[in-house]
Design a protein around this motif. Sequence first.
Motif, PDB file in Angstrom:
ATOM      1  N   HIS A  32      40.412  48.886 107.861  1.00 20.48           N
ATOM      2  CA  HIS A  32      40.753  49.378 109.130  1.00 20.48           C
ATOM      3  C   HIS A  32      42.093  49.586 109.364  1.00 20.48           C
ATOM      4  O   HIS A  32      42.927  48.984 108.534  1.00 20.48           O
ATOM      5  CB  HIS A  32      40.336  47.935 109.971  1.00 20.48           C
ATOM      6  N   TYR A  85      47.387  44.793 112.050  1.00 21.50           N
ATOM      7  CA  TYR A  85      46.574  44.175 112.882  1.00 21.50           C
ATOM      8  C   TYR A  85      47.090  43.356 114.015  1.00 21.50           C
ATOM      9  O   TYR A  85      46.337  42.913 114.886  1.00 21.50           O
ATOM     10  CB  TYR A  85      45.410  43.382 112.188  1.00 21.50           C
ATOM     11  N   SER A 130      43.674  46.942 115.029  1.00 18.00           N
ATOM     12  CA  SER A 130      42.739  46.115 115.729  1.00 18.00           C
ATOM     13  C   SER A 130      42.374  46.846 116.938  1.00 18.00           C
ATOM     14  O   SER A 130      43.052  48.139 117.392  1.00 18.00           O
ATOM     15  CB  SER A 130      43.423  44.795 116.481  1.00 18.00           C
ATOM     16  N   GLN A 170      40.697  41.729 108.705  1.00 19.01           N
ATOM     17  CA  GLN A 170      41.323  43.051 109.168  1.00 19.01           C
ATOM     18  C   GLN A 170      41.174  43.306 110.737  1.00 19.01           C
ATOM     19  O   GLN A 170      41.858  42.383 111.225  1.00 19.01           O
ATOM     20  CB  GLN A 170      40.328  43.928 108.366  1.00 19.01           C
ATOM     21  N   ALA A 171      40.547  44.368 111.184  1.00 18.80           N
ATOM     22  CA  ALA A 171      40.732  44.485 112.648  1.00 18.80           C
ATOM     23  C   ALA A 171      40.028  43.203 113.385  1.00 18.80           C
ATOM     24  O   ALA A 171      39.371  42.697 113.270  1.00 18.80           O
ATOM     25  CB  ALA A 171      39.993  45.733 113.173  1.00 18.80           C
ATOM     26  N   TRP A 222      36.323  56.065 116.489  1.00 21.05           N
ATOM     27  CA  TRP A 222      36.321  54.902 116.015  1.00 21.05           C
ATOM     28  C   TRP A 222      36.786  55.110 114.486  1.00 21.05           C
ATOM     29  O   TRP A 222      37.516  54.156 113.853  1.00 21.05           O
ATOM     30  CB  TRP A 222      34.791  54.587 115.714  1.00 21.05           C
ATOM     31  N   ASP A 223      36.711  56.231 113.717  1.00 21.74           N
ATOM     32  CA  ASP A 223      37.435  56.286 112.377  1.00 21.74           C
ATOM     33  C   ASP A 223      38.730  56.253 112.167  1.00 21.74           C
ATOM     34  O   ASP A 223      39.405  55.932 111.219  1.00 21.74           O
ATOM     35  CB  ASP A 223      36.755  57.370 111.545  1.00 21.74           C
ATOM     36  N   SER A 258      31.440  46.370 113.046  1.00 24.51           N
ATOM     37  CA  SER A 258      32.826  46.147 112.091  1.00 24.51           C
ATOM     38  C   SER A 258      33.726  45.026 112.008  1.00 24.51           C
ATOM     39  O   SER A 258      34.298  44.864 110.986  1.00 24.51           O
ATOM     40  CB  SER A 258      33.685  47.170 112.845  1.00 24.51           C
ATOM     41  N   VAL A 259      33.443  44.022 113.023  1.00 26.30           N
ATOM     42  CA  VAL A 259      34.226  42.840 112.780  1.00 26.30           C
ATOM     43  C   VAL A 259      33.354  41.623 112.532  1.00 26.30           C
ATOM     44  O   VAL A 259      32.410  41.459 113.092  1.00 26.30           O
ATOM     45  CB  VAL A 259      34.781  42.539 114.212  1.00 26.30           C
ATOM     46  N   ILE A 275      40.337  53.904 114.219  1.00 30.57           N
ATOM     47  CA  ILE A 275      40.607  52.479 114.229  1.00 30.57           C
ATOM     48  C   ILE A 275      39.944  51.812 113.051  1.00 30.57           C
ATOM     49  O   ILE A 275      40.778  51.099 112.299  1.00 30.57           O
ATOM     50  CB  ILE A 275      40.358  52.004 115.540  1.00 30.57           C
ATOM     51  N   VAL A 276      38.573  51.905 113.059  1.00 30.90           N
ATOM     52  CA  VAL A 276      37.902  51.182 112.095  1.00 30.90           C
ATOM     53  C   VAL A 276      36.818  52.007 111.242  1.00 30.90           C
ATOM     54  O   VAL A 276      35.801  51.986 111.472  1.00 30.90           O
ATOM     55  CB  VAL A 276      36.909  49.834 112.839  1.00 30.90           C
TER      56      VAL A 276
END
Length: 685
Positions: free
Chosen positions: A344, A315, A347, A107-108, A334-335, A400-401, A337-338
């Motif tokens: 997500h 992404y 990116s 994802q992101a 942040w919500d 998140s990543v 974006i991720v």
Amino acid sequence: MNPTRRTVLIAATATAATTATAAAARAAAGRAPAPPAPRAAAATPPYASYWYPDSLPAGSPGPGITWRGLKSWRAADDPDLACNAASVPLAPRFTPTPANTTARGGQARVQALVSFGPTSGNPSQGSATADYYALTHWAYLDELVFWGGSAGEGLILAPNAPVVDAAHRHGVPVLGNVFLPPVAYGGRLQWTRDLVQKDATGHHPLAAQLVAVAAAYGFDGWFVNAETSGGNTALGTAVLAFVKELRALAAARGQRVTWYDAMTVNGTVSWQGALDSQNQPFFQAADDMFVDFRWSAGTLASSGTRAQALGRSRYELWAGVDVESNGSGSSVDWDAIVPAGKPHVTSIGFYRPEWTRNHLPADRRAPEDFHAADDRFWTGRSLDPSRPDASDPWRAPAVSVADRSTVTSVPFASTFNTGHGLRWYEEGAVTSDVPWNHLGLQDRLPSRRWVVRTAGERPAVSFDFSDAWRGGSSVLVAGELSRPAVLDLYATRLPIDVDTVVDLTCRSESGGVNVELAVATAEPGTAGAAPPYTRLRGPAGTRVDPVDGWRTVTVPLTGLSGTVHALGLRLTATDGPVRWRLGGLAVRPAGTPPTPGAPSGARVTAASGGDLRLAWSAAPGTVRHFTLHRLLPDGTRRFLGATCQRAYHLTGLRPEQGESAARFELRAVGELYNASTPVTVTHPW
């Protein structure tokens, strides 16, 4: 980019010449050899390259600045190419089972725009200071932009070799920067016209030049940032045609192009903060796009939807996050974006994460201060990616990543060298007390820093610079260790057989420690779970006491077969608090590893007093890096530096102990840090 958000790089004087530096890199089999270093009239220090597209400013450049146009660049005429060309190919990487339940793969992605130094006077091969942005959290990065450029120095920046070599070792592509600055910062529309000019055949010569530079220097493409206002639709159309040709030429050489959300199709500069009709043609012409900071939750959502409607991945949009001023203290939606618990949206594009170094006061820029801030930025407040702190307002990438790894082949070795240090160590002994940085030296480092699993008190784990086995740093574990603790080190895909062994080089400074190797030959069953480790000990035991000094323990992988998916250590204290360090790890076939072939053709290519340029050719086979020592009249050897390139610059040398000629020893170093026989170079005074 909004000019009020930017720290513009302005003309700077030349910085300190490169001395006592070190780099590590592996020459890839089948890669075209670097060009020989052309003989220069004087042994001037090499710096990272920068250009204007074609026409130069009026007047004269400031001290330490060289004005030159990219249109006239030729690889054969580039005196610093041998020092600036990267040697490490872009490594393939894989995504292991995530370290926590919130991090996702596929994802992101994360991009970073980083200024490693000034536009001019940025050393090609490191410098004599440990105060450097030694980025180590490559596992979360998907693209690095070598940020910089100014109207007074140059607008097009080629990344220097140490940055590219370190990034490539961890599987991260690096882009050079094309910066057409705002008028408020000296931008001239003529430079935009220069960039997109056509030749008699209707092609864009500067597009071909950009691709040729990236190919010669060994990096991965270009970030195009056109922010000079005053254009019209005709210019916008010309820029779009240029980007299309640049991407086509780049793709043919395995390179990529990222577009920055500034110029629109009508030639004006109007940051959209979204993918919309004004910049969509540029996005479609490029591989991806950095979305300006003006985004909102709504514009990012619509941008992702629009990208998918075009048959592109959402992404491929980097949502700009400006961290230049406040770093991990920045307020970010942040919500948007991720989002937690949802797919997500886009990116992440970090603008200037080197805040982790730059915000520190001058008297608190020791390497450990920088790494503490950098770990906070990339890992989060918990400093353990397996235990993210849900109350932390800064949603670090590790939350998140999913992390990635390039550790896929045997032999594999690491001395946990971060690419800078206060001294240089060889087998635990100080062989140079000069502080240094050279990011190309950096080892492949643990991606999950630091995952510690224990039922007792958690010890502190960090890179430490007060002692090392090789290079400038080691991993320090300090604390009570009231119960055994398992430290995750590497996610791997290492094929093993019956004779594979693992070498651990470690020492204890206080408290006895029993050390067991933890090896997993399968992935964890679920995200956030511990690898299914098997614990192994060396035949001679694994207890390490302070009286032992540095000790290397060889552990056979007895009873294991297939593929190693994870490597870690289980540490058990035997008598109170511990201060224990890991200086090296190697996975290799049993027996003595073959010695690398010695370099050949070593020679001095230029000399100016005590400044020298050296060049050489490598022997066939895998070489990690080259080391250079000075052999003194009394028989002692002094470490001068190391590099993965086949050229090196020395400065400030002088006769020692009445010698009539300086003698240097050059060695090739293999993947397991075993060195070739030396080649001697003599320079008469």
